[in-house]
Design an enzyme around this catalytic site. Structure first.
Site, PDB file in Angstrom:
ATOM      1  CG  ASP A 156      -1.703  -1.291   1.413  1.00  0.00           C
ATOM      2  OD1 ASP A 156      -1.186  -2.376   1.075  1.00  0.00           O
ATOM      3  OD2 ASP A 156      -2.834  -1.226   1.937  1.00  0.00           O
ATOM      4  CG  ASN A 207      -4.067   3.089   2.113  1.00  0.00           C
ATOM      5  OD1 ASN A 207      -3.538   1.970   2.130  1.00  0.00           O
ATOM      6  ND2 ASN A 207      -5.280   3.297   2.582  1.00  0.00           N
ATOM      7  CG  HIS A 224      -9.235   2.808   2.184  1.00  0.00           C
ATOM      8  ND1 HIS A 224     -10.117   3.544   2.938  1.00  0.00           N
ATOM      9  CD2 HIS A 224      -8.431   2.177   3.073  1.00  0.00           C
ATOM     10  CE1 HIS A 224      -9.854   3.375   4.227  1.00  0.00           C
ATOM     11  NE2 HIS A 224      -8.830   2.539   4.337  1.00  0.00           N
ATOM     12  CG  HIS A 263      -6.712  -5.159   0.680  1.00  0.00           C
ATOM     13  ND1 HIS A 263      -5.527  -4.478   0.503  1.00  0.00           N
ATOM     14  CD2 HIS A 263      -7.505  -4.333   1.399  1.00  0.00           C
ATOM     15  CE1 HIS A 263      -5.611  -3.292   1.067  1.00  0.00           C
ATOM     16  NE2 HIS A 263      -6.806  -3.182   1.632  1.00  0.00           N
TER      17      HIS A 263
HETATM   18 FE   LIG Z   1      -3.974   0.073   3.064  1.00  0.00          FE
HETATM   19 FE   LIG Z   2      -7.018  -1.643   3.089  1.00  0.00          FE
END
Ligand SMILES: [Fe+2]
Ligand SMILES: [Fe+2]
Length: 270
Positions: free
Chosen positions: A8, A40, A68, A154
């Site tokens: 990430d 992110n 996200h 994830h």
């Molecule tokens: Fe993340």
């Molecule tokens: Fe995540």
């Protein structure tokens, strides 16, 4: 093939480290294919189209997302026009974009990339990742059309990621976890020939609480009271992830090494 997967990307510090270092790593380690998790990269919350372009222009062949995925609204349209961005297979039945795709690497070989979300300890319930992935693995057998297959798992729970590693063993070149932002030390080749790492860690500033400036999360833990918004930590980022070498004939992993470059973490290279 020589494949690198980076965890990430966290805010501006992570994006800067990607832009400044990915081209160098690509040539130094003779990488054939690079996957970067970008969930992110925009202020720690999702990925804007502009920042997806930043990561792709730095040399990523594929960008994966996560829970996200659509925090930045423009990703809802952007992902339909940019097939190199992949969202989780089981994000939602109505989500735009794709959860798996066959890519062509610069050396002409085909690489399958897929992403699934876990169910354990996640903020909202997602569909079963195992049954979501099964048909994708079935239609892309390793050593057939796909020379290699990379699965981004994830999840919050290490147990769920390990179970997914064994579920894919012999059917994927690499199963790598994302989401916790902390790298694990268990890079290995599973008995069936799948490279596995429970978590890739993040590409972010580790002098932080999982990539966020530490003041606000510490305040919330210590006092139980929120005061400000979370903001990504701005110090030098470590690029963190995993390097795997695959057999072009079978698609299985012959070697796997956790990698870390720059920032606070001890360096590790293939
Ligand atoms: Fe993340
Ligand atoms: Fe995540």
């Amino acid at each position: 093939m020589k494949i690198m997967f980076l965890g990430d990307v966290m805010g501006r510090a992570g994006r800067r480290a990607i832009s400044e270092n990915l081209p160098r790593l690509r040539s130094a380690w003779k990488l054939d294919f690079i996957v970067v998790n970008g969930e992110n990269a925009t202020s720690g919350m999702g990925l804007s189209g502009a920042h997806a372009k930043t990561i792709l222009e730095a040399g990523a062949d594929c960008v994966t997302l996560g829970d996200h995925a659509f925090d930045q609204r423009d990703m809802l349209q952007f992902i339909e026009a940019e097939p190199r961005v992949i969202r989780p297979l089981n994000f939602s039945k109505t989500s735009p974009g794709k959860g798996a795709r066959l890519f062509t690497a610069k050396n002409g070989r085909k690489v399958l990339v897929a992403q699934v979300l876990g169910q354990v300890f996640m903020k909202r319930p997602f569909d079963d990742p195992f049954s979501a992935l099964e048909p994708v693995l079935k239609t892309h057998p390793l050593g057939g059309q796909a020379a290699a297959a990379v699965i981004d798992v994830h999840c919050e729970a290490t147990s769920e990621k390990m179970a997914m590693g064994h579920f894919c063993d012999g059917r994927a070149s690499l199963v790598v976890g994302t989401h916790t932002h902390v790298p694990t030390a268990d890079a290995m080749v599973l008995p069936g020939g799948t490279g596995y790492l429970t978590d890739a860690g993040m590409c972010g500033d580790y002098n932080s609480v999982i990539g966020m400036d530490k003041a606000e999360p510490m305040r919330r833990f210590i006092t139980g009271m929120p005061k400000e918004r979370f903001t990504p930590a701005a110090g030098e980022a470590t690029l963190s992830g995993v390097y795997v070498e695959t057999d072009d004939r079978t698609g299985k992993a012959s070697r796997i090494v956790a990698i870390r470059d720059g920032g606070a973490l001890q360096a590790a290279a293939p």
